[in-house]
Design a protein around this motif. Structure first.
Motif, mmCIF file in Angstrom:
data_model
loop_
_atom_site.group_PDB
_atom_site.id
_atom_site.type_symbol
_atom_site.label_atom_id
_atom_site.label_comp_id
_atom_site.label_asym_id
_atom_site.label_seq_id
_atom_site.Cartn_x
_atom_site.Cartn_y
_atom_site.Cartn_z
ATOM 1 N N LEU A 148 0.832 -1.201 0.000
ATOM 2 C CA LEU A 148 0.000 0.000 0.000
ATOM 3 C C LEU A 148 0.869 1.253 0.000
ATOM 4 O O LEU A 148 0.604 2.216 -0.734
ATOM 5 C CB LEU A 148 -0.930 -0.023 1.208
ATOM 6 C CG LEU A 148 -2.080 0.955 1.223
ATOM 7 C CD1 LEU A 148 -2.987 0.779 0.004
ATOM 8 C CD2 LEU A 148 -2.908 0.766 2.490
ATOM 9 N N CYS A 188 2.428 1.684 -3.435
ATOM 10 C CA CYS A 188 1.432 2.201 -4.381
ATOM 11 C C CYS A 188 1.233 3.706 -4.175
ATOM 12 O O CYS A 188 1.205 4.473 -5.136
ATOM 13 C CB CYS A 188 0.122 1.447 -4.207
ATOM 14 S SG CYS A 188 -1.154 1.952 -5.378
ATOM 15 N N ALA A 189 1.104 4.121 -2.912
ATOM 16 C CA ALA A 189 0.926 5.540 -2.621
ATOM 17 C C ALA A 189 2.134 6.357 -3.082
ATOM 18 O O ALA A 189 1.991 7.442 -3.665
ATOM 19 C CB ALA A 189 0.680 5.748 -1.125
ATOM 20 N N GLN A 196 2.084 6.632 -6.840
ATOM 21 C CA GLN A 196 1.039 7.539 -7.324
ATOM 22 C C GLN A 196 1.417 8.998 -7.093
ATOM 23 O O GLN A 196 1.078 9.867 -7.906
ATOM 24 C CB GLN A 196 -0.317 7.214 -6.700
ATOM 25 C CG GLN A 196 -0.869 5.866 -7.104
ATOM 26 C CD GLN A 196 -0.959 5.630 -8.611
ATOM 27 O OE1 GLN A 196 -0.579 6.449 -9.438
ATOM 28 N NE2 GLN A 196 -1.463 4.480 -8.980
ATOM 29 N N PHE A 235 -7.577 9.035 -6.953
ATOM 30 C CA PHE A 235 -6.932 7.770 -6.609
ATOM 31 C C PHE A 235 -7.676 7.030 -5.501
ATOM 32 O O PHE A 235 -7.785 5.803 -5.546
ATOM 33 C CB PHE A 235 -5.464 7.976 -6.231
ATOM 34 C CG PHE A 235 -4.569 8.228 -7.416
ATOM 35 C CD1 PHE A 235 -4.502 7.317 -8.459
ATOM 36 C CD2 PHE A 235 -3.801 9.370 -7.490
ATOM 37 C CE1 PHE A 235 -3.693 7.530 -9.559
ATOM 38 C CE2 PHE A 235 -2.979 9.604 -8.585
ATOM 39 C CZ PHE A 235 -2.926 8.689 -9.619
ATOM 40 N N VAL A 236 -8.193 7.739 -4.535
ATOM 41 C CA VAL A 236 -8.952 7.097 -3.464
ATOM 42 C C VAL A 236 -10.226 6.467 -4.018
ATOM 43 O O VAL A 236 -10.565 5.334 -3.670
ATOM 44 C CB VAL A 236 -9.263 8.094 -2.325
ATOM 45 C CG1 VAL A 236 -10.271 7.524 -1.349
ATOM 46 C CG2 VAL A 236 -7.977 8.484 -1.600
ATOM 47 N N GLN A 251 -10.706 5.417 -7.121
ATOM 48 C CA GLN A 251 -10.300 4.273 -7.927
ATOM 49 C C GLN A 251 -9.962 3.083 -7.031
ATOM 50 O O GLN A 251 -10.381 1.950 -7.292
ATOM 51 C CB GLN A 251 -9.089 4.619 -8.800
ATOM 52 C CG GLN A 251 -9.397 5.568 -9.927
ATOM 53 C CD GLN A 251 -10.352 4.964 -10.935
ATOM 54 O OE1 GLN A 251 -10.101 3.908 -11.502
ATOM 55 N NE2 GLN A 251 -11.476 5.618 -11.151
ATOM 56 N N TYR A 252 -9.205 3.333 -5.962
ATOM 57 C CA TYR A 252 -8.848 2.252 -5.050
ATOM 58 C C TYR A 252 -10.089 1.652 -4.409
ATOM 59 O O TYR A 252 -10.224 0.432 -4.331
ATOM 60 C CB TYR A 252 -7.879 2.751 -3.970
ATOM 61 C CG TYR A 252 -7.508 1.659 -3.000
ATOM 62 C CD1 TYR A 252 -6.586 0.674 -3.349
ATOM 63 C CD2 TYR A 252 -8.115 1.581 -1.747
ATOM 64 C CE1 TYR A 252 -6.267 -0.351 -2.469
ATOM 65 C CE2 TYR A 252 -7.803 0.554 -0.871
ATOM 66 C CZ TYR A 252 -6.881 -0.403 -1.237
ATOM 67 O OH TYR A 252 -6.581 -1.423 -0.374
ATOM 68 N N ARG A 253 -11.001 2.502 -3.966
ATOM 69 C CA ARG A 253 -12.221 2.017 -3.317
ATOM 70 C C ARG A 253 -13.020 1.125 -4.269
ATOM 71 O O ARG A 253 -13.473 0.046 -3.884
ATOM 72 C CB ARG A 253 -13.074 3.178 -2.831
ATOM 73 C CG ARG A 253 -14.325 2.724 -2.124
ATOM 74 C CD ARG A 253 -15.157 3.899 -1.614
ATOM 75 N NE ARG A 253 -16.187 3.398 -0.759
ATOM 76 C CZ ARG A 253 -16.091 3.282 0.554
ATOM 77 N NH1 ARG A 253 -14.997 3.650 1.171
ATOM 78 N NH2 ARG A 253 -17.092 2.798 1.253
ATOM 79 N N MET A 259 -11.921 -0.572 -6.885
ATOM 80 C CA MET A 259 -11.180 -1.811 -7.125
ATOM 81 C C MET A 259 -11.234 -2.722 -5.904
ATOM 82 O O MET A 259 -11.391 -3.942 -6.049
ATOM 83 C CB MET A 259 -9.733 -1.502 -7.500
ATOM 84 C CG MET A 259 -9.588 -0.860 -8.846
ATOM 85 S SD MET A 259 -7.846 -0.464 -9.166
ATOM 86 C CE MET A 259 -8.014 0.552 -10.621
ATOM 87 N N LEU A 260 -11.105 -2.150 -4.706
ATOM 88 C CA LEU A 260 -11.171 -2.949 -3.487
ATOM 89 C C LEU A 260 -12.556 -3.570 -3.332
ATOM 90 O O LEU A 260 -12.676 -4.767 -3.047
ATOM 91 C CB LEU A 260 -10.830 -2.104 -2.264
ATOM 92 C CG LEU A 260 -10.899 -2.816 -0.914
ATOM 93 C CD1 LEU A 260 -9.939 -4.003 -0.866
ATOM 94 C CD2 LEU A 260 -10.597 -1.830 0.212
#
Length: 97
Positions: free
Chosen positions: A39, A42-43, A46, A71-72, A74-76, A78-79
Motif C-alpha cells: 500500500l 502504491c501511494a 502515485q 486515486f482514493v 479508484q482504489y475504493r 477496485m477494493l
C-alpha cells in the motif's frame, strides 16, 4: 475503469506481477506487513505519477485534492470489486485456509 481495460490488454498481467511479488514476500513475513508495504509503495508511486503530470510543485499542490480524490475513488472501487469477488469465490480462492 472498464473502458481502460479494453484499451490495455496487459493490465491484469502487470497486476498479477505485483501480486506474485507480494506473495513471495509473504513466505518470509506476514500478510499484514506485506500489505502495508504494498500500500505504501502504491501511494509513493502515485505521488510520483502525479508529479509527472505537473510542471511545478505549485501546480502539484493546486491539483492535490482532485488527484487524491481520484486515486482514493479508484482504489475504493477496485477494493470493493475484489472484495465481492472473494465473497462469491471464497471456497475456490481460500478454501479451508
Amino acid at each position: 475503469m472498464a473502458a481502460n481495460l479494453k484499451e490495455d490488454p496487459t493490465f491484469y498481467d502487470r497486476a498479477d506481477s505485483h501480486i506474485h511479488l507480494a506473495n513471495e514476500h509473504c513466505a518470509d513475513i506476514g500478510h499484514g506487513k506485506v500489505s502495508a508495504s504494498m500500500l505504501y509503495g502504491c501511494a509513493r508511486f502515485q505521488a510520483f505519477n502525479a508529479a509527472c503530470w505537473t510542471q511545478s510543485a505549485e501546480e502539484m499542490e493546486a491539483k492535490r485534492r482532485e488527484t487524491v480524490t481520484y486515486f482514493v475513488e479508484q482504489y475504493r472501487t477496485m477494493l470493493e470489486d475484489n472484495f465481492d469477488d472473494y465473497i462469491k469465490n471464497f471456497e475456490k480462492y481460500v478454501g479451508g485456509a
